[in-house]
Design a protein around this motif. Structure first.
Motif, short mmCIF file in Angstrom:
data_model
loop_
_atom_site.label_atom_id
_atom_site.label_comp_id
_atom_site.label_asym_id
_atom_site.label_seq_id
_atom_site.Cartn_x
_atom_site.Cartn_y
_atom_site.Cartn_z
N SER A 10 0.85 -1.28 0.15
CA SER A 10 -0.04 -0.10 0.06
C SER A 10 0.78 1.27 0.15
O SER A 10 2.21 1.11 0.28
N ALA A 61 4.00 0.83 1.81
CA ALA A 61 3.65 -0.24 2.87
C ALA A 61 3.49 -1.67 2.40
O ALA A 61 2.66 -1.77 1.56
N GLN A 117 -1.73 4.74 5.30
CA GLN A 117 -1.80 3.59 4.16
C GLN A 117 -3.06 3.93 3.37
O GLN A 117 -4.16 3.84 4.08
#
Length: 610
Positions: free
Chosen positions: A67, A83, A290
């Motif tokens: 992400s 992420a 995120q």
């Protein structure tokens, strides 16, 4: 992930996000260390094993969920990192974070699935390395990396949803040298609207308003979690320490305390960090989250500010930034643009593209194909419930428009108030760009590469319902503004054809079924027996309850009796075991099942449980 602003004006401009090679990886489940499955690890150490924080561990393979995160700096810069969350069906908090080098080609070719939260990769032959300033996953040259099917590796209990009630855990971090400026009570007040420091314009309340009461946020409960806030201490200094070198310590400290005690898996985890941490030479980062994930991080007081909270959770819900004529973050009519230093505001929502993607006004959207002249009336989204027959959003291909009335829960909009605002956006990445605004009759905006024109015929503001009459036509066609609009006969009945209303919210002792006062400090010793029933007039077919306070709840009832906590059969009202504190309860009736059809005015009561 927003630009720091002053009380009313943004800092000047910045450019779009930089696509770098750094990937932040959150290692959870099926990592394999030297013959030991990582599922047996607890806080990074296998049973019977002892190792230091700084070490190098071999991994046979890791499957991770990618992400994106945009780290926003107060000086106007920003940088995108990524992420990666490994499948974990056990730990409600997620896992450890590492940096990993990925090629620009890999990021570019997989951008859509990353931004939509659907990208899962398998990496072979890696090494975890915690000996540097930032923990990393080192991939040997030539190691295999492939995109895999989500269904084969991941069962996420935090699936994206933009309706219902979503559980939130807030982690307030204390370092060896510094503590957060906002207190736990202040964070609970600004995020959930609970406690002695409750704010009317809290994050939960604003999402409820903007979503037409379809989305709310409730605090989780658990060991040492008070009103959704968990205080943790880490054995690291804050000042000058890279923020990404502390994420593991935050996670471990929180995991050690709450472990399996949470009443439910958090769908959002908000980390608030003391001021002084560093991101690439600056201590003035604002926040980041995120996209289509569940974690977000806030730099000290930014965790207590409404626009930063709404913005970062918006990223978790899949949204990207709202730009203005190509200027990143520049759409100040939308919470996905700049953020502001105000704690109790500003009151504003999202632009037409973001609200189209959320789907909260789907029953009041008009689609125009652009081949013929379209002329019609648009109602302000803040007035949507007052007239369900009129559209709130007009969609012409990738261009979306709405009337951005500067009143009610949008009274703090920083730009283009009381104007029809046009934005462009694509479903693939959820980013939008403002292309124009119509303020005065006769104003025109050309869009769709010059092929289309939107013209404001008239605008009516200041009454109970704000409306604007638009004409949308091809650039080689004539405006429809001079064509008289169809006359509408004056109503002979109340504006709401069904005549429905919520007349009274009755607080009852579920043991005796007798009505009690709404101030339970005077009437009910055992709050476990407290129930609430909506009494109504007209043909009400469904009811939505929204409770905000020490315990929050959003609940829909499609059958009698309409009770906040449901029922176990006629006249058997279910109780709710509410903790002591102040509460606000809002209730709206609808003429059809599942909150459809005509909506009543919302009935709101405030009450206290001693």
């Amino acid at each position: 992930t927003k630009l720091t602003l002053g009380e009313t004006q943004p800092l000047t401009a910045m450019v779009g996000s930089t696509m770098g090679h750094v990937l932040i990886a959150s290692l959870l489940g099926s990592l394999l260390t030297t013959g030991v499955k990582a599922q047996s690890l607890r806080n990074g150490v296998a049973p019977g094993e002892s190792r230091s924080l700084y070490s190098i561990q071999p991994i046979e393979s890791v499957t991770c969920h990618l992400s994106a995160m945009d780290v926003q700096l107060e000086d106007g810069g920003d940088e995108r990192v990524y992420a990666c969350t490994i499948n974990d069906n056990e730990n409600p908090l997620g896992g450890l974070m590492y940096s990993i080098d990925l090629s620009e080609d890999f990021i570019t070719s997989n951008r859509d699935c990353i931004m939509n939260g659907d990208c899962y990769v398998d990496v072979q032959g890696a090494m975890t390395n915690e000996s540097g300033a930032i923990p990393t996953i080192d991939i040997p040259e030539g190691a295999a990396m492939s995109v895999v099917d989500k269904s084969q590796v991941y069962s996420d209990r935090r699936e994206l949803a933009v309706t219902g009630s979503r559980a939130v855990l807030v982690v307030r971090v204390k370092g060896k040298d510094k503590s957060c400026t906002p207190s736990s009570s202040e964070l609970a007040g600004s995020i959930f609207g609970s406690g002695n420091d409750s704010l009317v314009n809290n994050m939960n309340a604003q999402y409820i308003r903007c979503s037409q009461e379809q989305l709310s946020f409730e605090p989780v409960t658990g060991n040492k979690v008070k009103r959704g806030i968990l205080d943790v201490s880490i054995g690291n200094n804050i000042s000058g320490t890279n923020i990404f070198s502390l994420t593991n310590a935050m996670f471990k400290a929180a995991d050690k305390i709450v472990s399996s005690s949470l009443n439910k898996t958090p769908q959002h985890i908000m980390y608030v960090v003391p001021y002084g941490t560093d991101f690439r030479g600056s201590q003035g980062w604002v926040a980041f989250a995120q996209v289509s994930g569940f974690n977000s991080w806030y730099n000290d007081s930014w965790g207590n500010r409404l626009s930063a909270q709404v913005h970062e959770i918006g990223h978790n819900l899949g949204m990207q930034h709202s730009n203005d004529y190509g200027r990143a973050y520049g759409d100040q009519s939308c919470m996905m643009g700049f953020s502001y230093r105000e704690t109790n505001g500003p009151l504003m929502c999202f632009n037409a593209f973001k609200q189209h993607e959320f789907g909260w006004y789907s029953s009041q959207e008009e689609y125009v194909n652009g081949s013929n002249v379209w002329t019609g009336e648009l109602i302000a989204f803040v007035d949507a419930t007052k007239d369900r027959s009129k559209p709130v959003i007009i969609n012409v291909g990738q261009t979306h428009m709405q009337l951005n009335s500067k009143k009610s829960f949008n009274s703090g909009t920083k730009e283009n108030g009381d104007s029809v605002v046009l934005v462009e956006g694509t479903q693939a990445d959820k980013e939008s760009d403002k292309v124009g605004a119509l303020t005065n009759p006769g104003d025109k905006v050309t869009f769709n590469y010059g092929d289309m024109v939107a013209e404001l015929c008239s605008i009516n503001l200041g009454g109970d319902i704000d409306t604007a009459r638009l004409s949308i036509y091809l650039s080689n066609q004539s405006s429809g503004c001079n064509v008289p609009s169809p006359s509408t006969p004056a109503p002979t009945t109340a504006p709401r054809s069904g005549g429905i209303s919520i007349d009274h919210l009755k607080f009852v002792n579920t043991e005796t079924n007798e009505e009690v006062s709404s101030d339970c400090s005077e009437c009910l010793g055992d709050t476990a027996n407290l129930g609430v029933v909506a009494e109504y007039s007209g043909d009400v077919q469904s009811v939505r309850f929204i409770l905000i306070g020490e315990s929050s709840r959003t609940h829909t009832e499609n059958s009698l009796p309409y009770s906040l906590f449901g029922d176990s059969g006629w006249n058997r009202i279910n109780p709710g075991n509410l903790p002591s504190g102040s509460y606000t309860l809002a209730c709206t009736g609808y003429s059809q099942k599942n909150l459809r059809g005509e909506a009543s005015d919302t009935k709101t009561v405030n009450f206290v449980i001693a």
